[in-house]
Design a protein around this motif. Structure first.
Motif, PDB file in Angstrom:
ATOM      1  N   HIS A   1      20.810 -49.672  19.555  1.00  0.00           N
ATOM      2  CA  HIS A   1      19.710 -48.796  19.942  1.00  0.00           C
ATOM      3  C   HIS A   1      19.532 -47.647  18.958  1.00  0.00           C
ATOM      4  CE1 HIS A   1      22.626 -45.867  21.247  1.00  0.00           C
ATOM      5  NE2 HIS A   1      23.172 -46.710  22.102  1.00  0.00           N
ATOM      6  N   LYS A   2      18.500 -46.850  19.155  1.00  0.00           N
ATOM      7  CA  LYS A   2      18.131 -45.857  18.148  1.00  0.00           C
ATOM      8  C   LYS A   2      18.488 -44.414  18.515  1.00  0.00           C
ATOM      9  CE  LYS A   2      14.327 -48.703  16.472  1.00  0.00           C
ATOM     10  NZ  LYS A   2      14.388 -49.728  17.571  1.00  0.00           N
ATOM     11  N   PHE A   3      19.272 -44.237  19.570  1.00  0.00           N
ATOM     12  CA  PHE A   3      19.688 -42.862  19.889  1.00  0.00           C
ATOM     13  C   PHE A   3      20.661 -42.360  18.828  1.00  0.00           C
ATOM     14  CE2 PHE A   3      18.647 -44.836  24.005  1.00  0.00           C
ATOM     15  CZ  PHE A   3      17.657 -43.963  24.424  1.00  0.00           C
ATOM     16  N   CYS A   4      20.744 -41.040  18.674  1.00  0.00           N
ATOM     17  CA  CYS A   4      21.658 -40.469  17.688  1.00  0.00           C
ATOM     18  C   CYS A   4      23.102 -40.841  18.053  1.00  0.00           C
ATOM     19  CB  CYS A   4      21.574 -38.948  17.672  1.00  0.00           C
ATOM     20  SG  CYS A   4      19.939 -38.278  17.452  1.00  0.00           S
ATOM     21  N   PRO A   5      23.993 -40.853  17.059  1.00  0.00           N
ATOM     22  CA  PRO A   5      25.411 -41.058  17.386  1.00  0.00           C
ATOM     23  C   PRO A   5      25.885 -39.952  18.324  1.00  0.00           C
ATOM     24  CG  PRO A   5      25.041 -41.128  15.003  1.00  0.00           C
ATOM     25  CD  PRO A   5      23.755 -40.682  15.628  1.00  0.00           C
TER      26      PRO A   5
ATOM     27  N   HIS B   1      22.292 -40.709  26.183  1.00  0.00           N
ATOM     28  CA  HIS B   1      21.285 -41.630  26.720  1.00  0.00           C
ATOM     29  C   HIS B   1      21.818 -43.065  26.789  1.00  0.00           C
ATOM     30  CE1 HIS B   1      17.383 -39.693  27.458  1.00  0.00           C
ATOM     31  NE2 HIS B   1      17.597 -38.890  26.420  1.00  0.00           N
ATOM     32  N   GLY B   2      22.511 -43.490  25.716  1.00  0.00           N
ATOM     33  CA  GLY B   2      23.005 -44.867  25.655  1.00  0.00           C
ATOM     34  C   GLY B   2      23.981 -45.169  26.791  1.00  0.00           C
TER      35      GLY B   2
ATOM     36  N   GLY C   1       9.870 -38.291  25.321  1.00  0.00           N
ATOM     37  CA  GLY C   1      11.105 -37.537  25.151  1.00  0.00           C
ATOM     38  C   GLY C   1      12.014 -38.545  24.501  1.00  0.00           C
ATOM     39  N   CYS C   2      13.285 -38.232  24.319  1.00  0.00           N
ATOM     40  CA  CYS C   2      14.142 -39.257  23.712  1.00  0.00           C
ATOM     41  C   CYS C   2      14.234 -40.478  24.611  1.00  0.00           C
ATOM     42  CB  CYS C   2      15.506 -38.679  23.374  1.00  0.00           C
ATOM     43  SG  CYS C   2      15.371 -37.518  21.996  1.00  0.00           S
TER      44      CYS C   2
ATOM     45  N   THR D   1      22.935 -33.713  18.349  1.00  0.00           N
ATOM     46  CA  THR D   1      22.014 -33.413  17.242  1.00  0.00           C
ATOM     47  C   THR D   1      21.430 -32.013  17.396  1.00  0.00           C
ATOM     48  OG1 THR D   1      21.486 -35.746  17.064  1.00  0.00           O
ATOM     49  CG2 THR D   1      19.909 -34.207  16.081  1.00  0.00           C
ATOM     50  N   ASN D   2      20.926 -31.714  18.590  1.00  0.00           N
ATOM     51  CA  ASN D   2      20.309 -30.399  18.757  1.00  0.00           C
ATOM     52  C   ASN D   2      21.311 -29.317  19.156  1.00  0.00           C
ATOM     53  OD1 ASN D   2      17.483 -30.846  18.144  1.00  0.00           O
ATOM     54  ND2 ASN D   2      17.530 -32.238  19.892  1.00  0.00           N
ATOM     55  N   TRP D   3      22.409 -29.724  19.769  1.00  0.00           N
ATOM     56  CA  TRP D   3      23.444 -28.727  20.062  1.00  0.00           C
ATOM     57  C   TRP D   3      24.141 -28.314  18.760  1.00  0.00           C
ATOM     58  CZ3 TRP D   3      26.466 -31.460  24.657  1.00  0.00           C
ATOM     59  CH2 TRP D   3      25.619 -31.537  25.781  1.00  0.00           C
TER      60      TRP D   3
END
Ligand SMILES: Cc1ncc(C[n+]2csc(CCOP(=O)(O)OP(=O)(O)O)c2C)c(N)n1
Ligand code: SF4
Lengths: 362, 249
Positions: B17-21, B25-26, B52-53, B214-216
């Motif tokens: 899938h394409k979520f960040c490491p 969400h995964g 949203g993500c 990623t955003n934290w």
């Protein structure tokens, strides 16, 4: 209010950053916003800068709320603004329509993204219809379509003056390219430059004791009788038409002897300008006309250009499927010059695209 | 190489899938996938995701799926359920989508006890748009629109979603908060929320505390410690309402 730009100087910024600085320099006192790409950084810069200059910010629960909080703040007498894009612009049509109905000096910066629906977060010119004639109203709005970062800076400042002077909701219509690109511009203090900034004033919360020296304010946007509403809208229409000649802005180049006129607005007009140069270098007499105000539209000026040039053809280029084209046609109804189109919805247009199109129709 | 087993209801052509490491969400979607498998509802499930993500899951499942507008997943799912009550409808959204722009829909769907399941991922920020404040941002937490830290005097305190949904719903509703740090419990809550819809009892809502490194701007250790030490302290995990037997607090 604390001065934001002490001395005019060159800067190299994104358009979003330029917009935030311009709003500060114009004396905007509070921003209301909701995140959406490609407008986000206007809020990001504003939230970093505003506290340093004693200005406010509220992230609202959605764009409907962002628009209505701006309506409230301007009714309370503060220079307030918002910024949005795409589906956020759709949601803001409800508050924009209240601003139209109550003649509120709302200022909104729109950074167009691809549509319909969520579309893309990148770029388009597909919010022309929405921004000029959205909502359940008559398009009594002022819309500046900018083409460079200098213009974003200049017209965001000007938008506050226009809004507070004429009291029609005022929009600066940019796009994702202008929002995110970096470009040099000169930032200045408008008053140092001799611009007089129009002072805001409240409609509610007025000085004085009710019954002694002042009457209570009763503001409304709904009417019991058809005729009442008719009077109001006709009055707005007359006022709008009366101020239009003062507000209208446009740019024209090489039109005097043009055999083909190229019409574009916003960032696409830069491609049109380059295309005219390229075509002229190849011996093709092209000219270019660009409305800076999409509302009110420089219709008379465009008719004059058509007449004086004696051009045989006109090409309308836009990153949308005919929204600008419709605007132009309704304004020059009756002209017989053949009109050709270059519609590239949601994607950028470069000089090359326009040059090729011109050659294919000549 | 032995790969970890993937749920049968996952759509494999879109994996990895394409979520960040490090994104939570995964994990939530894995729990959801396993719950769908165990309940055998893949063929009659309609999965709806927000903007949203969560939208990265629009083709995540081998289930019929619909991507909606930011904040509007709940009413789209309500429309499907009202039109076809035999379908199992799952709305999947972020905390911005659910508690901010879509809060009126969440509130009214809860009040009407709509027989849909909503799974809301709480990562204390707006992930997709680059890390702005969300209704769930913790006091003092820095985001792109609270660069000096969230000040509750200006923006109030974080939204406690399951608490407010529990207060609004009537009998038959299922309300819980899980966390990606307690996978088995989270999966149980999600399965209960689906079971509750299958039984036609009422509105089913699970908030999942999740991570957004990623955003934290956090490394693996900081990410986990923010989740377990800060978020789970502020947002109590457990079942708030369950018609399926005794709620666990
Ligand atoms: C009407 C509207 N406003 C704003 C947006 C921009 N937008 C896209 S995703 C998003 C926020 C996502 O945050 P959240 O719902 O918390 O989900 P996450 O990305 O954190 O999973 C926003 C504001 C939009 N798509 N539509
Ligand atoms: S931005 Fe955050 S929420 Fe979105 S995929 Fe990356 S880690 Fe996950």
């Amino acid at each position: 209010m604390q001065k934001v730009i002490e001395k005019a100087g060159k800067a190299f910024l994104t358009g979003n950053e330029a917009a935030a600085w311009a709003a500060l320099a114009a004396g905007a006192e509070i921003m209301f916003g909701y995140p959406i790409t490609p407008q986000n950084e206007i809020m990001h810069y504003w939230t970093r800068l505003a506290p340093k200059y004693g200005r406010g910010f509220l992230q609202t629960e959605d764009e409907i709320s962002a628009g209505f909080t701006v309506c409230g703040a301007v009714q309370a007498g503060k220079k307030a603004f918002t910024a949005t894009a795409g589906p956020g612009n759709t949601l803001m049509q409800e508050p924009f329509s209240m601003a139209e109905a109550m003649r509120l000096p709302l200022v909104a910066i729109i950074q167009q993204r691809g549509g319909p629906s969520s579309g893309t977060v990148i770029y388009s010119q597909q919010e022309v219809t929405l921004t000029t004639f959205g909502g359940n109203g008559e398009g009594h709005r002022i819309v500046y379509s900018t083409a460079s970062h200098q213009e974003i800076y200049d017209y965001v400042i000007k938008a506050f003056n226009t809004a507070w002077k004429y009291r029609f909701p005022t929009f600066v219509l940019g796009d994702g390219y202008q929002a995110k690109m970096r470009e040099p511009l000169v930032m200045y203090d408008p008053e140092e430059k001799g611009m007089e900034m129009v002072k805001p004033y409240p409609l509610v919360g007025l000085e004085g004791k009710i019954g002694e020296g002042r009457e209570p304010q009763h503001l409304c946007n709904i009417y019991s009788m058809e005729e009442e509403l008719y009077e109001v809208v006709m009055k707005f229409a007359a006022e709008y038409e009366a101020i239009a000649p003062e507000v209208v802005e446009y740019e024209e180049k090489n039109c005097d002897d043009a055999e083909i006129l190229i019409l574009a607005h916003g960032v696409v007009s830069r491609a049109a300008d380059d295309a005219v140069k390229a075509l002229r270098a190849q011996g093709i007499k092209a000219g270019y006309f660009r409305p800076i105000t999409l509302r009110p539209f420089p219709g008379r000026q465009l008719r004059e250009v058509i007449a004086k040039s004696g051009a045989k053809k006109m090409l309308i280029a836009e990153s949308a499927y005919g929204q600008f084209d419709r605007l132009v046609k309704q304004e020059i109804y009756g002209e017989t010059i053949p009109i050709y189109n270059l519609f590239m919805p949601g994607v950028g247009i470069i000089d090359y695209d326009i040059v090729n199109k011109v050659k294919s129709i000549l | 190489m032995v790969l970890p087993a993937t749920p049968k209801s996952w759509y494999l052509p879109t994996k990895p899938h394409k979520f960040c490491p490090g994104c939570g969400h995964g994990i939530v979607l894995k729990a959801l996938g396993e719950a769908i498998d165990e309940l055998g509802i893949q063929d009659k499930t309609v999965f709806g995701c927000d903007i949203g993500c969560s939208l990265l899951s629009w083709n995540f499942f081998a289930c019929d799926s619909i991507q909606t507008h930011h904040g509007r997943t709940t009413p789209v799912m309500v429309g499907i359920k009202r039109a076809r009550p035999e379908l199992i409808t799952i709305g999947y959204m972020g905390d911005g989508g659910g508690y901010s722009i879509g809060s009126q829909h969440l509130l009214n769907a809860a009040v009407r006890n709509e027989k849909i399941t909503v799974i809301l991922v709480n990562n204390t920020n707006y992930g997709m748009t680059g890390g702005q404040m969300a209704p769930t941002t913790l006091p003092g937490q820095k985001t792109e629109t609270t660069p000096y830290g969230r000040d509750p005097e200006i923006t109030g305190y974080p939204t406690k979603g399951p608490e407010f949904v529990a207060a609004l719903t009537s009998d038959g509703a299922y309300v819980a908060r899980g966390t990606v740090s307690k996978y088995k419990q989270l999966k149980r809550f999600i399965k209960n929320a689906l079971q509750n819809q299958i039984e036609g009892n009422g509105f089913s809502f699970v908030e999942a505390l999740s991570t957004c490194p990623t955003n934290w701007r956090t490394n693996a250790q900081q990410t986990w410690s923010f989740l377990e030490d800060e978020m789970e302290k502020y947002f109590p995990v457990g079942e708030f309402k369950s018609p399926l037997g005794k709620g666990e607090k």
